[in-house]
Design a protein around this motif. Structure first.
Motif, PDB file in Angstrom:
ATOM      1  N   SER A  43      30.117  52.115  15.502  1.00  0.00           N
ATOM      2  CA  SER A  43      30.007  52.007  16.954  1.00  0.00           C
ATOM      3  C   SER A  43      29.801  50.557  17.369  1.00  0.00           C
ATOM      4  O   SER A  43      29.015  49.837  16.758  1.00  0.00           O
ATOM      5  CB  SER A  43      28.822  52.837  17.456  1.00  0.00           C
ATOM      6  N   PHE A  44      30.513  50.184  18.413  1.00  0.00           N
ATOM      7  CA  PHE A  44      30.373  48.871  19.038  1.00  0.00           C
ATOM      8  C   PHE A  44      29.856  49.120  20.450  1.00  0.00           C
ATOM      9  O   PHE A  44      30.533  49.761  21.247  1.00  0.00           O
ATOM     10  CB  PHE A  44      31.719  48.148  19.088  1.00  0.00           C
ATOM     11  N   ARG A  45      28.658  48.603  20.751  1.00  0.00           N
ATOM     12  CA  ARG A  45      28.013  48.878  22.039  1.00  0.00           C
ATOM     13  C   ARG A  45      27.883  47.585  22.834  1.00  0.00           C
ATOM     14  O   ARG A  45      27.471  46.556  22.295  1.00  0.00           O
ATOM     15  CB  ARG A  45      26.639  49.482  21.785  1.00  0.00           C
ATOM     16  N   PHE A  46      28.203  47.659  24.125  1.00  0.00           N
ATOM     17  CA  PHE A  46      28.153  46.484  24.989  1.00  0.00           C
ATOM     18  C   PHE A  46      27.489  46.837  26.313  1.00  0.00           C
ATOM     19  O   PHE A  46      27.668  47.930  26.836  1.00  0.00           O
ATOM     20  CB  PHE A  46      29.565  45.965  25.287  1.00  0.00           C
ATOM     21  N   SER A  47      26.732  45.896  26.827  1.00  0.00           N
ATOM     22  CA  SER A  47      26.216  45.981  28.191  1.00  0.00           C
ATOM     23  C   SER A  47      26.307  44.579  28.773  1.00  0.00           C
ATOM     24  O   SER A  47      26.875  43.681  28.162  1.00  0.00           O
ATOM     25  CB  SER A  47      24.774  46.497  28.207  1.00  0.00           C
ATOM     26  N   ASP A  48      25.724  44.398  29.927  1.00  0.00           N
ATOM     27  CA  ASP A  48      25.804  43.097  30.589  1.00  0.00           C
ATOM     28  C   ASP A  48      25.247  41.974  29.724  1.00  0.00           C
ATOM     29  O   ASP A  48      25.783  40.872  29.702  1.00  0.00           O
ATOM     30  CB  ASP A  48      25.063  43.172  31.926  1.00  0.00           C
TER      31      ASP A  48
END
Length: 181
Positions: free
Chosen positions: A25-30
């Motif tokens: 999993s690759f997770r991104f937020s601001d």
């Protein structure tokens, strides 16, 4: 230099299990980027997950490793277990354990609702850490049979010893790409 060596060792440790992983999993937020690997036992009743998250704004990291019991009840799928974490928050750092649950409710072959909550009290937090809380709520869209896109709201907070208030490591919307093997 210490931080760079630790990141290099963590990256090598995280990429080695990719061949054994059931999903990456690759997770991104601001302001946060994360990577995690999940491997299920051959019978699917247990799983292990390792991951790392980097907060770009503050240049700090949280690493984690979890052990879970997987299960189903009707359409509800989930896992319950313990997540060990190590927070390196630029001057304050330490490990701890958080206990919690991940849930998934498929509404169709393509769409699912997801939720997660992990809590680490001060009694399971050490060194500079005085507690941990990690939750998310969202939806998952299956793109193909081997990939999914998850999006929603999440919050990762760390309580630091002798400091009032919580350190918000990540707070707000996130997007996660899962590659399933």
């Amino acid at each position: 230099m210490k931080k760079a060596l630790f990141l290099l060792a963590a990256t090598a440790t995280l990429t080695a299990p990719a061949a054994l992983a059931n999903d990456v999993s690759f997770r991104f937020s601001d302001d946060v980027a994360g990577l995690s690997f999940n491997a299920n036992s051959p019978d699917g009743k247990a799983s292990v997950e390792i991951g790392a998250n980097h907060n770009e704004d503050d240049d700090v990291e949280i690493y984690n490793a979890g052990f879970y019991a997987n299960g189903k009840r009707g359409r509800l799928q989930g896992r319950v277990g313990v997540k060990g974490f190590y927070a390196d928050l630029d001057g304050v750092e330490g490990p701890g354990l958080a206990f919690g649950i991940d849930l998934k409710v498929p509404t169709s072959d393509v769409f699912s609702l997801v939720a997660s909550y992990f809590y680490g009290p001060s009694s399971t937090s050490f060194d500079d850490m005085d507690g941990y809380r990690d939750w998310k709520i969202g939806a998952q869209l299956m793109l193909f049979e081997n990939s999914a896109l998850e999006f929603g709201l999440s919050d990762i907070e760390v309580q630091i010893e002798d400091v009032r208030g919580d350190y918000d490591f990540q707070d707000g919307a996130y997007v996660e790409l899962k590659l399933l093997f």
